[in-house]
Design a protein around this motif. Sequence first.
Motif, PDB file in Angstrom:
ATOM      1  N   LEU A  56      59.562  40.541 -13.653  1.00  0.00           N
ATOM      2  CA  LEU A  56      58.701  41.682 -13.953  1.00  0.00           C
ATOM      3  C   LEU A  56      59.487  42.982 -13.797  1.00  0.00           C
ATOM      4  O   LEU A  56      60.287  43.125 -12.874  1.00  0.00           O
ATOM      5  CB  LEU A  56      57.486  41.692 -13.026  1.00  0.00           C
ATOM      6  CG  LEU A  56      56.361  40.728 -13.379  1.00  0.00           C
ATOM      7  CD1 LEU A  56      55.338  40.681 -12.249  1.00  0.00           C
ATOM      8  CD2 LEU A  56      55.681  41.103 -14.692  1.00  0.00           C
ATOM      9  N   PRO A  57      59.282  43.944 -14.694  1.00  0.00           N
ATOM     10  CA  PRO A  57      60.037  45.204 -14.621  1.00  0.00           C
ATOM     11  C   PRO A  57      59.641  46.028 -13.410  1.00  0.00           C
ATOM     12  O   PRO A  57      58.476  46.097 -13.039  1.00  0.00           O
ATOM     13  CB  PRO A  57      59.655  45.914 -15.925  1.00  0.00           C
ATOM     14  CG  PRO A  57      58.322  45.339 -16.284  1.00  0.00           C
ATOM     15  CD  PRO A  57      58.348  43.914 -15.827  1.00  0.00           C
ATOM     16  N   ALA A  58      60.636  46.654 -12.796  1.00  0.00           N
ATOM     17  CA  ALA A  58      60.416  47.446 -11.584  1.00  0.00           C
ATOM     18  C   ALA A  58      60.463  48.933 -11.914  1.00  0.00           C
ATOM     19  O   ALA A  58      61.352  49.662 -11.499  1.00  0.00           O
ATOM     20  CB  ALA A  58      61.455  47.096 -10.534  1.00  0.00           C
ATOM     21  N   GLY A  59      59.515  49.401 -12.713  1.00  0.00           N
ATOM     22  CA  GLY A  59      59.474  50.808 -13.064  1.00  0.00           C
ATOM     23  C   GLY A  59      60.381  51.125 -14.239  1.00  0.00           C
ATOM     24  O   GLY A  59      60.719  50.262 -15.049  1.00  0.00           O
ATOM     25  N   ILE A  60      60.804  52.384 -14.349  1.00  0.00           N
ATOM     26  CA  ILE A  60      61.666  52.811 -15.449  1.00  0.00           C
ATOM     27  C   ILE A  60      62.975  52.026 -15.376  1.00  0.00           C
ATOM     28  O   ILE A  60      63.667  52.065 -14.357  1.00  0.00           O
ATOM     29  CB  ILE A  60      61.950  54.319 -15.375  1.00  0.00           C
ATOM     30  CG1 ILE A  60      60.638  55.112 -15.509  1.00  0.00           C
ATOM     31  CG2 ILE A  60      62.925  54.742 -16.473  1.00  0.00           C
ATOM     32  CD1 ILE A  60      60.799  56.599 -15.297  1.00  0.00           C
ATOM     33  N   PRO A  61      63.336  51.308 -16.425  1.00  0.00           N
ATOM     34  CA  PRO A  61      64.508  50.428 -16.329  1.00  0.00           C
ATOM     35  C   PRO A  61      65.823  51.169 -16.512  1.00  0.00           C
ATOM     36  O   PRO A  61      65.877  52.301 -16.989  1.00  0.00           O
ATOM     37  CB  PRO A  61      64.283  49.455 -17.492  1.00  0.00           C
ATOM     38  CG  PRO A  61      63.540  50.269 -18.508  1.00  0.00           C
ATOM     39  CD  PRO A  61      62.646  51.196 -17.714  1.00  0.00           C
ATOM     40  N   THR A  62      66.890  50.490 -16.114  1.00  0.00           N
ATOM     41  CA  THR A  62      68.237  50.913 -16.467  1.00  0.00           C
ATOM     42  C   THR A  62      68.694  50.052 -17.629  1.00  0.00           C
ATOM     43  O   THR A  62      68.083  49.027 -17.937  1.00  0.00           O
ATOM     44  CB  THR A  62      69.205  50.766 -15.288  1.00  0.00           C
ATOM     45  OG1 THR A  62      69.222  49.387 -14.883  1.00  0.00           O
ATOM     46  CG2 THR A  62      68.771  51.631 -14.118  1.00  0.00           C
TER      47      THR A  62
END
Length: 592
Positions: A56-62
């Motif tokens: 699951l993505p943890a906020g704004i991605p890199t």
Amino acid sequence: MKLSHKFLLAFCAPLALTGCMKVLDKTDLNSTSGDLIFKDSVLTQMNLDYIYDQNLPAGIPTLGPGTAPSITTLTDESYGESKLLEGSLLVNEVGDFGTKLDPTNNYGKIRVINMFLSDVKNGTLPQFTKNKLRSQAQFFRAWRYFDLVRLYGGVPLVLTPLAAVGVEARELAFLPRNTTAETFTQIVKDLDSTIASVPGRWTSANDWGRITKGSAAAFKGRVLLTAASPQFNPTDDVAKWQASYDANKQAYDLLTTNGYGLHASFDQLWFQEVNNPEAVLLTGYNTATGDQTRKNNGYDNATRPSYAGTAGGSNQPSWEMVKAFPMLDGKKPGESTKYTYKEQLFYKNRDPRFDKTIAYNGVNWPLNGNTANKVWTYYVGGKTVEAKASNTGFYTRKAINPTVSIGDAQYSGTDWIEIRFAEVLLNLAESAAGINKLDDAYTQLKAIRKRAGIEAGTDGLYGLKANMTRAELFDAILYERQIEFAFEGKRFWDLRRWKLIEKTLNGTRRTGVTINLKTTGVPADFATNRDNVNLDLAYTDYFTLVFKQLDTKYAITWKPEYYYFPIPQSAIDNNPKLIQNNTWGGAFDPLK
């Protein structure tokens, strides 16, 4: 979030030991065989929860572990140095293709998912339970392959666990790249399996955040919208737009049937967990501070001003982002005949989403439980009045919980909503424009603007131009996405899939604002009475705005070959069957 997402072995804590004992008895937990785990639904679920936690993505991605810039710094939203924007990217300096055995890269995560799928299939659980468990893991395999295909084009499709040891195993692991079309087809196949086997809405609060039919369909809509966009569809093949429309209409229908829709509040939608109609796909967080279930949201603490948290100051809006917001009547600044735009009073009569997204000098921004708090970012005699100055003059206030105190900001439990219902509407609008259902596109755009609080106008179009062409609607939808999804990690992918990065950024340097207090004509008690001063008066009589370049080392130079990143040479050295993209000197065509 109620979903605990703990690793398997953490399950056997003292309070849960009895449950473990029913299947493991006195078995060594560090060497438990799969056939014991995957005949027990609770332990199998714990393994699936680990997959959720890892994917699951943890906020704004890199952008991958290579160059790893935040997505916001690669657009006109914010700023930051990057070889991508400098135009100096080398073959081995980007992305997450997987050049070594690493459980944190895409192929490492795919291996864990494939092992789970195989073990559950071979386990002894009832078929219905198997289907429900496996289909959730298939969602995340689709998630990982979408991340790869939008970076590189087609990639090797590994759908079963590969043996890890031996010369023969090494030879079998030398897989060629599948075509881009085959990669998209496999992603859709996995998502269709998910849609068929998961519920439309989970009934238990403990299942909050699990994949539903609607979230899988919404992600399928995002995938096929990308496949229909100019990056992957340069000939404007209407069949790809039709597939995207069908997928996004399916998502819309499944979600509305199960009670999803636009939240009543654009800003408060982030802070409602239970029965949040807008939360289609989310990552759940909690406020725990020390035990094994701790899962805190780092976005809040990183984004709020540094004096209002333990870190702070990330995701600072550029002046370009600040200027982009429409006026209150929905017209762009300078185009509205009702509301005159003045640069000195840039905050006046803007789209209500402006004040809910951008924190600027003098704005009332409740923080740390103080509803009367005002943000001041101005300078006096060349020195900032902040403990640590904002480089752009602005902060992002979206999804920052105003009730969380300074000490607790690092323990924020605000869920990150990766796919909102608003995205489903705008994906549907764009797909509708793609197949010339222009009225359909208008309907979704008006719904978004109505919720935002934009004035309807006498024509009921909420500031939209009447009788737009297909091309004009595409532009209007991308503009709406820029505003609606600011600082949600969407802008870079939108510009990239539309191949608009050069047009939008090249040759420019992003801008910040320094707001200076004048040396004359300012009341002597301004510093102590500023919270009570009329803000319009202060900006008109007391402040000057000085614009500065944030990109000081170079003007932005994004290169066309960056629309498909290169396969790292180290990966090609490891696998002789891999072929480099034709935009990087190879023979692989990412458009096929």
